[in-house]
Design a protein around this motif. Sequence first.
Motif, PDB file in Angstrom:
ATOM      1  N   GLY A  29      31.982  28.055  63.400  1.00 17.27           N
ATOM      2  CA  GLY A  29      31.812  29.226  62.539  1.00 17.27           C
ATOM      3  C   GLY A  29      32.767  29.296  61.370  1.00 17.27           C
ATOM      4  O   GLY A  29      32.680  30.213  60.543  1.00 17.27           O
ATOM      5  N   GLU A  30      33.683  28.341  61.258  1.00 14.06           N
ATOM      6  CA  GLU A  30      34.656  28.348  60.159  1.00 14.06           C
ATOM      7  C   GLU A  30      34.143  27.580  58.943  1.00 14.06           C
ATOM      8  O   GLU A  30      33.268  26.720  59.041  1.00 14.06           O
ATOM      9  N   ILE A  31      34.740  27.894  57.796  1.00 12.61           N
ATOM     10  CA  ILE A  31      34.752  26.978  56.647  1.00 12.61           C
ATOM     11  C   ILE A  31      36.210  26.543  56.486  1.00 12.61           C
ATOM     12  O   ILE A  31      37.088  27.386  56.278  1.00 12.61           O
ATOM     13  N   VAL A  32      36.448  25.255  56.607  1.00 11.52           N
ATOM     14  CA  VAL A  32      37.798  24.707  56.483  1.00 11.52           C
ATOM     15  C   VAL A  32      37.818  23.735  55.314  1.00 11.52           C
ATOM     16  O   VAL A  32      36.902  22.918  55.156  1.00 11.52           O
ATOM     17  N   ALA A  33      38.846  23.834  54.481  1.00 12.68           N
ATOM     18  CA  ALA A  33      38.980  22.953  53.318  1.00 12.68           C
ATOM     19  C   ALA A  33      40.057  21.908  53.554  1.00 12.68           C
ATOM     20  O   ALA A  33      41.075  22.171  54.203  1.00 12.68           O
ATOM     21  N   LEU A  34      39.809  20.713  53.023  1.00 10.89           N
ATOM     22  CA  LEU A  34      40.825  19.672  52.918  1.00 10.89           C
ATOM     23  C   LEU A  34      41.166  19.535  51.446  1.00 10.89           C
ATOM     24  O   LEU A  34      40.318  19.176  50.633  1.00 10.89           O
ATOM     25  N   ILE A 171      28.263  26.880  37.702  1.00 15.88           N
ATOM     26  CA  ILE A 171      27.554  26.129  38.740  1.00 15.88           C
ATOM     27  C   ILE A 171      28.451  25.946  39.960  1.00 15.88           C
ATOM     28  O   ILE A 171      27.993  26.012  41.105  1.00 15.88           O
ATOM     29  N   VAL A 172      29.747  25.737  39.699  1.00 16.13           N
ATOM     30  CA  VAL A 172      30.701  25.630  40.814  1.00 16.13           C
ATOM     31  C   VAL A 172      30.674  26.914  41.642  1.00 16.13           C
ATOM     32  O   VAL A 172      30.637  26.873  42.879  1.00 16.13           O
ATOM     33  N   ALA A 173      30.661  28.049  40.955  1.00 18.59           N
ATOM     34  CA  ALA A 173      30.625  29.335  41.672  1.00 18.59           C
ATOM     35  C   ALA A 173      29.370  29.447  42.523  1.00 18.59           C
ATOM     36  O   ALA A 173      29.416  29.946  43.657  1.00 18.59           O
ATOM     37  N   ARG A 174      28.240  28.975  42.008  1.00 18.57           N
ATOM     38  CA  ARG A 174      26.990  29.028  42.769  1.00 18.57           C
ATOM     39  C   ARG A 174      27.053  28.095  43.974  1.00 18.57           C
ATOM     40  O   ARG A 174      26.609  28.449  45.074  1.00 18.57           O
ATOM     41  N   VAL A 175      27.614  26.901  43.802  1.00 18.11           N
ATOM     42  CA  VAL A 175      27.750  25.966  44.923  1.00 18.11           C
ATOM     43  C   VAL A 175      28.599  26.586  46.029  1.00 18.11           C
ATOM     44  O   VAL A 175      28.250  26.516  47.213  1.00 18.11           O
ATOM     45  N   MET A 176      29.698  27.224  45.652  1.00 16.98           N
ATOM     46  CA  MET A 176      30.562  27.851  46.650  1.00 16.98           C
ATOM     47  C   MET A 176      29.850  29.011  47.345  1.00 16.98           C
ATOM     48  O   MET A 176      30.018  29.235  48.547  1.00 16.98           O
ATOM     49  N   GLN A 177      29.039  29.741  46.587  1.00 16.69           N
ATOM     50  CA  GLN A 177      28.261  30.825  47.188  1.00 16.69           C
ATOM     51  C   GLN A 177      27.274  30.279  48.215  1.00 16.69           C
ATOM     52  O   GLN A 177      27.112  30.846  49.311  1.00 16.69           O
ATOM     53  N   ILE A 179      27.613  27.544  49.934  1.00 19.55           N
ATOM     54  CA  ILE A 179      28.391  27.116  51.103  1.00 19.55           C
ATOM     55  C   ILE A 179      28.671  28.314  52.015  1.00 19.55           C
ATOM     56  O   ILE A 179      28.553  28.221  53.246  1.00 19.55           O
ATOM     57  N   SER A 180      29.023  29.444  51.429  1.00 17.04           N
ATOM     58  CA  SER A 180      29.250  30.650  52.226  1.00 17.04           C
ATOM     59  C   SER A 180      27.980  31.090  52.942  1.00 17.04           C
ATOM     60  O   SER A 180      28.009  31.497  54.116  1.00 17.04           O
ATOM     61  N   GLU A 181      26.858  31.009  52.250  1.00 15.74           N
ATOM     62  CA  GLU A 181      25.585  31.415  52.838  1.00 15.74           C
ATOM     63  C   GLU A 181      25.191  30.485  53.992  1.00 15.74           C
ATOM     64  O   GLU A 181      24.638  30.938  55.007  1.00 15.74           O
ATOM     65  N   GLY A 186      24.979  30.158  60.245  1.00 12.58           N
ATOM     66  CA  GLY A 186      25.348  29.584  61.528  1.00 12.58           C
ATOM     67  C   GLY A 186      25.850  28.157  61.524  1.00 12.58           C
ATOM     68  O   GLY A 186      26.038  27.570  62.598  1.00 12.58           O
ATOM     69  N   THR A 187      26.078  27.577  60.333  1.00  8.08           N
ATOM     70  CA  THR A 187      26.552  26.193  60.254  1.00  8.08           C
ATOM     71  C   THR A 187      28.025  26.156  59.877  1.00  8.08           C
ATOM     72  O   THR A 187      28.427  26.734  58.866  1.00  8.08           O
ATOM     73  N   THR A 188      28.827  25.479  60.675  1.00  7.28           N
ATOM     74  CA  THR A 188      30.243  25.291  60.388  1.00  7.28           C
ATOM     75  C   THR A 188      30.389  24.295  59.236  1.00  7.28           C
ATOM     76  O   THR A 188      29.583  23.380  59.093  1.00  7.28           O
ATOM     77  N   VAL A 189      31.417  24.474  58.404  1.00  7.49           N
ATOM     78  CA  VAL A 189      31.569  23.642  57.202  1.00  7.49           C
ATOM     79  C   VAL A 189      32.987  23.089  57.104  1.00  7.49           C
ATOM     80  O   VAL A 189      33.970  23.834  57.261  1.00  7.49           O
TER      81      VAL A 189
END
Length: 236
Positions: A29-34, A171-177, A179-181, A186-189
């Motif tokens: 359930g997380e979004i984790v960044a490297l 476009i970057v903002a849309r891509v990040m949006q 990812i949140s959606e 229900g998909t971990t990222v």
Amino acid sequence: MAMLEFDNVAVYYGKVQALRGISLTVEEGEIVALLGNNGAGKTTTLSTASGLVKSHSGRVSFNGTDITKAMPWNVVGAGLIHVPEGRRIFSTMTVLENLLLGGYLVKDRALVAKRIATVYELLPLLAERSTQQGGTLSGGEQQMLAIGRALIAGPKMLMLDEPSMGLAPLIVARVMQVISEIRDQGTTVLLVEQNARAALKVTDRAYVIDGGTTTIEGRAVDLLGDSRIIDAYLGA
């Protein structure tokens, strides 16, 4: 139990050590960044998880199963899906054909059709471009297609390598949006990003990788105010 776990993983390319004992976890359930500079080991970390690169030592597990030596197609079958840097869509195939390839391991064609419909709801531009060749799409549209294709496989976890690379700020903002959606559905990222500011705005936690090892770890909201992160990645 962590969904994805690296335990002291070391990777070599010939005599060059790319990962020097990486340890990290991603919870369901997380979004984790490297985060990290070029050559830090971020892409190697994802490639090791997906079975494209084999570790010299250490252990990688996914949902409690050891996948350290697993073949890439078995990793995909387990639900760990990797969207590599550079999108790598099939430029001479249509948007729909690219999406269909994302479901090559899914035997239920009705399920594939249902997932395509869901992707079209999430990314309506792809529905509008369904008969268009992938190579004629803009950079942002190609990134959306790469993400959409990965979703057809039904991932439990999605690993994204530099999804914002080369894209305009809007476009970057849309891509990040998106990812949140995807996480909300229900998909971990697990997200590799050089655009640290954009990444930290949508992630729960982040690791900084430097020289093949994790040097900083914390909640995204805390790292946005961390002087080390500000100096190295966010600017003044």
